[in-house]
Design an enzyme around this catalytic site. Structure first.
Site, PDB file in Angstrom:
ATOM      1  N   ARG A  86     100.063  56.551 -55.366  1.00 27.42           N
ATOM      2  CA  ARG A  86     100.908  56.768 -54.190  1.00 27.42           C
ATOM      3  C   ARG A  86     100.150  56.414 -52.916  1.00 27.42           C
ATOM      4  NH1 ARG A  86     104.134  62.279 -53.794  1.00 27.42           N
ATOM      5  NH2 ARG A  86     105.285  61.142 -55.387  1.00 27.42           N
ATOM      6  N   THR A 104     107.199  72.565 -55.088  1.00 27.70           N
ATOM      7  CA  THR A 104     107.431  73.925 -55.588  1.00 27.70           C
ATOM      8  C   THR A 104     108.496  73.845 -56.680  1.00 27.70           C
ATOM      9  OG1 THR A 104     109.051  74.324 -53.807  1.00 27.70           O
ATOM     10  CG2 THR A 104     106.797  75.083 -53.447  1.00 27.70           C
ATOM     11  N   ARG A 154     118.703  65.992 -45.973  1.00 29.49           N
ATOM     12  CA  ARG A 154     119.519  65.490 -47.072  1.00 29.49           C
ATOM     13  C   ARG A 154     118.959  64.136 -47.507  1.00 29.49           C
ATOM     14  NH1 ARG A 154     124.961  64.932 -44.064  1.00 29.49           N
ATOM     15  NH2 ARG A 154     123.431  64.323 -42.485  1.00 29.49           N
ATOM     16  N   LYS A 195     116.513  79.277 -45.892  1.00 26.32           N
ATOM     17  CA  LYS A 195     116.542  77.991 -46.608  1.00 26.32           C
ATOM     18  C   LYS A 195     117.245  78.147 -47.950  1.00 26.32           C
ATOM     19  CE  LYS A 195     115.951  73.861 -47.982  1.00 26.32           C
ATOM     20  NZ  LYS A 195     114.708  73.127 -48.070  1.00 26.32           N
ATOM     21  N   CYS A 237     116.652  69.901 -54.783  1.00 33.00           N
ATOM     22  CA  CYS A 237     116.752  71.170 -54.057  1.00 33.00           C
ATOM     23  C   CYS A 237     117.723  72.170 -54.677  1.00 33.00           C
ATOM     24  CB  CYS A 237     117.147  70.911 -52.602  1.00 33.00           C
ATOM     25  SG  CYS A 237     115.890  70.044 -51.643  1.00 33.00           S
TER      26      CYS A 237
END
Length: 459
Positions: free
Chosen positions: A35, A86, A154, A207, A263
């Site tokens: 990366r 996470t 988004r 969140k 998400c």
């Protein structure tokens, strides 16, 4: 102002690029050598509209650099953002915070002067205080303040969301940290974007609550779509009508094969786990998770039913595999459930996706990969739209029909004009518009007849 962004994943990379475009100096730290090699060469490892140009401009200007060395970046920073993954932890659905705590442990020896440490990753309630506890134990002399600054981006429109947010949410109880964060986000405040300061626990929970509520809206409209099919209503008309109510709004009221992505699935699961541990279960959200799982299974069965009850030895063209358009993200995409179910029932899958093949190919073995919708339709008995890429909306349906062996289209995103499809002699199955043409009238009448019988019985 100097920023250290720990993690060059989706959130970290977009945030780093946007902050550097504000004029701040950003050092983005990541451990993945492949990366880093791409980023140092100005190549984005993810697909996000506009991101390549943003990276190129700010790397060239010297405001954005990438490195694997965390220590120097932390020592030089006014703000350290934790933007590591996470993921959902296997077995219990809780958020895995091992990457967050590992980054904190590694950064601890390098703090130099007052530094704001801010979680950008989505983390459960109480994480900021746990980070604070760990830092005090490891570096009691460090002058740091811990904040929560969750992102509300988004995929597919992340740059627009970052630069023109509905709000910027900062959780802190430290006045010095508040001053730093106000300065950091001043370019957005000058544009009229509100910067909200709340307690850390409130920011962390907000969140999860936001994503759970949006997941709820998606599951709600999907169930309303099923009801529309039974009673003869059109879900798009229903959604438009209720979306005009400002208390409801028209966002996330588009029926489809269920939510996915990086998400919603993990955040819904983590919120459920947090609520159970707090002995305040969120039963509505638990139902959302169940409904969404069953939705993906039901969409595969819908394709089988549209194909006449069996897909064995049939060829199915699948348009779109990513969880949504304008991204290459395959995480928890509905296609990961739908395609294998069809394959298990004996179908041959011919698939295309404008950006998703690189990530989809190892996850969906046995697919015949095609470069276009026309190519995917070649010899297909059934054509299925799974992801609503804009280019699919303008397809030449007559040309598709000529390439297909069968005449069935299953539109899981309602991208086509149903009447236009039927005028070509194709069988059309959309979402919330009636499943099969032949069954529509009978299905529409059934609920009315049932209701009338119930009234007569009650007399």
């Amino acid at each position: 102002m100097k920023i250290c962004m720990v993690g060059a994943g989706y959130v970290g990379l977009v945030s780093a690029a946007c902050f550097s475009d504000f004029g701040w100096t950003v050092t983005c730290v990541d451990k993945d050598p492949n990366r880093l090699a791409d980023l140092k060469a100005g190549r984005s490892p993810i697909y996000e509209p506009g991101l390549d140009d943003l990276l190129e401009r700010n790397i060239k200007a010297g405001r954005l650099v990438f490195t694997e060395k965390l220590g120097p970046a932390v020592a030089d920073a006014d703000v350290v953002f934790l933007a590591v993954g996470t993921p959902m932890r296997r077995g219990d659905g809780y958020a895995d915070l091992s990457y967050v705590f590992s980054a904190v442990e590694e950064a601890a020896p390098h703090f130099n002067g007052f530094t704001v440490v801010t979680t950008k990753s989505t983390v459960p309630v109480g994480t900021s205080r746990e980070i604070e506890r760990r830092l005090k134990a490891k570096r009691p002399d460090a002058d740091v303040a811990i904040c929560s600054n969750p992102e509300f981006l988004r995929e597919g429109s992340a740059i627009q969301d970052f630069t023109h947010p509905d709000r910027v949410l900062v959780g802190t109880d430290d006045d010095r940290a508040r001053d730093v964060m106000e300065r950091l986000y001043k370019p957005l405040a000058l544009r009229g974007s509100p910067v909200m300061f709340v307690e850390r626990e409130s920011a962390e929970l907000a969140k999860y609550a936001a994503n759970a509520f949006l997941a709820l809206k998606i599951s709600f409209i999907n169930e309303i779509a099923d009801l529309c099919e039974s009673v003869g209503a059109d879900v798009q008309q229903v959604a438009s009508a209720i979306g005009k109510d400002r208390r409801i709004g028209d966002k996330f009221l588009h029926p489809g094969p269920g939510y996915g992505g990086s998400c919603f699935p993990k955040d819904v699961s983590a919120l459920i786990r947090t609520a159970r541990e707090a002995r305040a279960p969120v039963s509505i959200i638990e139902q959302v998770e169940r409904v969404n799982h069953e939705r993906k299974l039901a969409m595969a069965i819908r394709v089988v039913e549209a194909a006449g009850g069996s897909v064995r030895n049939k060829t199915i063209a699948v348009l779109g595999l990513t969880f949504k358009p304008n991204t290459d993200d395959m995480r928890d995409a509905p296609s990961l459930v739908i395609v294998p179910m069809l394959q298990e029932r004996g179908a041959t899958i011919r698939a295309c996706d404008p950006q998703g093949r690189r990530h989809a190919e190892p996850l969906l073995p046995g697919i015949v990969w095609c470069d276009s919708a026309d190519q995917a339709a070649e010899g297909a008995d059934v054509l299925v739209v799974v992801t609503e890429w804009n280019e699919y909306r303008a397809l030449n349906l007559e040309a598709l029909k000529a390439r297909m062996t069968g005449n069935t289209i299953v539109d899981l995103r309602n991208v086509f004009d149903a009447d236009a499809v039927r005028e070509l002699g194709l069988s059309y199955s959309g979402i919330g518009r009636g499943r099969l043409d032949a069954a529509k009238g009978e299905a529409n009448a059934a609920p009315v007849q049932t209701a009338l019988h119930s009234v007569e019985a009650a007399k």
